[in-house]
Scaffold this active site. Structure first.
Site, PDB file in Angstrom:
ATOM      1  N   ASP A 104      -7.945  -5.279  -0.359  1.00  0.00           N
ATOM      2  CA  ASP A 104      -8.387  -6.097  -1.433  1.00  0.00           C
ATOM      3  C   ASP A 104      -8.116  -7.587  -1.113  1.00  0.00           C
ATOM      4  OD1 ASP A 104      -7.452  -3.386  -3.263  1.00  0.00           O
ATOM      5  OD2 ASP A 104      -9.592  -4.247  -3.079  1.00  0.00           O
TER       6      ASP A 104
ATOM      7  N   HIS B 267       0.746  -1.046  -0.089  1.00  0.00           N
ATOM      8  CA  HIS B 267       0.047   0.071   0.061  1.00  0.00           C
ATOM      9  C   HIS B 267       0.959   1.259   0.010  1.00  0.00           C
ATOM     10  CE1 HIS B 267      -3.074   2.826   1.089  1.00  0.00           C
ATOM     11  NE2 HIS B 267      -4.015   1.996   0.781  1.00  0.00           N
TER      12      HIS B 267
END
Ligand code: SDX
Length: 423
Positions: free
Chosen positions: A364, A307
């Protein structure tokens, strides 16, 4: 936040004082808006990894601590105690609604839930194998055509109404897109139901309108939508703000956000994760996958890992991973891909390559396994992300429209092309 009030940049014989802007939480910001005028210098920051594009009061992320706040409320508390509609209201208005305000908001969303036959015709015009994100972007662009001429962006009430309409219509569009792909009749939302139940019934009801709502599924989906509702200046929200900064209408701005979200590096990762898990197939193939993800010559990345901001666990991933086990147990689903995902997470978290780069599971990584258990097809996963993210997108668009410091988004560049030459 430090006690630094001014930063100084020395450029040759010039020394420039840069004011330091103080946030409520997070990093101080050196204001470089006068830098070029005083030194002739631009700054370069590909992907804006260290550049604030705006001031915002909506969401705060502490990537090092794995903290996510919507209007100051920790995501863990909202996931446990709130509802998606209450969170949507909170993001839009800055405060939690009272009981009457929540009721009125829900009634407004029900009233605006339906879409014209022209949308059904548009959705129906796509091939059965068209990717749902393409259809979603086109459908929202169609809304921009429907509401363009009557929309006065100087009128706060009309801006708010556009935001509410988008939140209200996204579930209907998602349901119609699903049904089109399955060759089912394009039906209307049952506005006697709550927001999430309405979406589930419209999506999965039989031709004669039958669908048994499972309260566990309604609750699980409500929490998933809360977790996806906003995430400060991510790529799709920055796209919505970028388009909104030109004065384009909010439907067009959100349609652009949908296309940005589609990419596998962003919201498209939830679909890519499931495809990756299916490709790995069994837990004994996990080591190979981890090795491939570390090999720079392979273009393979562990989808659902890493991320830009979180250099610790994504707090949403933590909640979703606990939910995954619970929802699958409640539904009596035994998905072998869950075992592959758990093994993959364990292997990566013990591997120096991932530890050194602070690559953890993100929002996700597990969401696709729950969507799959809820009978949502893989190609609709990113539409579900868009459904959750719409309150965030429209809240940022509204905030931007009254920001006195808003300017049209127009970055500069480092020109690396040819020097001037004659033709
Ligand atoms: C979302 O921004 C948001 O807030 C987004 C989001 C939201 O709610 O809006 O949180 C939603 O988009 C989550 C992210 C979903 N994407 C994926 O899961 C795709 C896989 N992840 C990556 O592609 C990547 O981690 C990004 C895109 C998420 C972040 O990319 P960055 O910050 O630009 O990091 P990078 O590409 O510069 O990587 C740094 C290093 C590199 O190695 P080195 O060059 O230092 O040797 O880490 C490596 C990368 O190769 N790396 C990975 C990896 N992610 C980064 N290696 C293997 N697998 C990965 N997943």
């Amino acid at each position: 936040m430090s006690d630094l009030n001014q930063a100084t940049l020395t450029a040759g014989d010039k020394s420039v004082a840069l004011p330091v802007l103080k946030p409520t939480l997070g990093n101080d910001c050196a204001d470089i808006s006068k830098l070029t005028k005083e030194t002739g210098l631009f700054t370069y920051d590909s992907g804006f990894t260290a550049t604030a594009s705006c001031k915002s009061a909506i969401t705060y992320i502490d990537g090092d601590k794995g903290v996510l706040l919507y209007r100051g409320y920790p995501i863990e508390q909202l996931a446990e105690k709130s509802s998606f509609i209450e969170v949507a209201y909170l993001l839009l208005n800055g405060e939690r609604p009272g009981a009457d305000q929540l009721k009125a908001f829900e009634a407004e969303l029900s009233k605006e839930a339906t879409v014209d036959d022209s949308i059904n015709a548009l959705i129906g015009s796509f091939g059965k194998d068209a990717h749902p994100m393409a259809i979603l972007a086109a459908s929202i662009a169609q809304l921009s055509a429907k509401y363009h001429n009557s929309l006065d962006l100087n009128d706060a009430a009309q801006r708010y109404q556009a935001a509410v309409r988008l939140i209200a219509k996204l579930p209907t569009l998602a349901a119609l897109i699903y049904r089109h792909g399955k060759g089912l009749n394009l039906n209307a939302p049952d506005t006697s139901l709550d927001y999430v139940s309405r979406f589930l019934k419209q999506t999965f009801e039989s031709a004669d309108g039958k669908y048994d709502l499972n309260p566990n599924i309604v609750k699980a989906l409500d929490v998933l939508l809360i977790l996806h509702a906003d995430h400060e200046q991510n790529a799709s929200t920055s796209t919505v703000r970028g388009v909104g900064s030109t004065g384009a209408n909010p439907y067009a701005s959100v349609a652009a956000g949908v296309t940005a979200l589609w990419g596998p590096a962003h919201g498209g990762a939830n679909e890519a994760v499931l495809k990756m898990l299916e490709e790995i197939g069994t837990a004994d193939k996990v080591e190979d996958a981890v090795a491939k993800a570390k090999d720079k010559n392979s273009h393979f990345r562990l989808m659902g890992f890493g991320h830009r901001v979180y250099k610790n666990f994504d707090p949403r991933a933590k909640i979703i991973s606990v939910m995954t086990q619970k929802v699958l147990a409640e539904l009596g689903v035994n998905d072998p891909l869950l075992e592959v995902a758990v093994k993959l997470e364990q292997a990566a978290l013990q591997d120096d390559y991932f530890v050194a780069r602070k690559l953890y599971p993100n929002v996700d990584f597990y969401s696709g396994i729950i969507y799959k258990a809820l009978q949502i097809p893989t190609e609709l996963f990113t539409v579900m992300f868009a459904l959750g993210r719409t309150p965030g997108w429209v809240s940022h668009w509204l905030e931007q429209q009254t920001d006195p410091e808003m300017k049209i988004v127009r970055p500069r560049q480092i020109y690396t092309g040819s020097p001037v030459r004659d033709y």
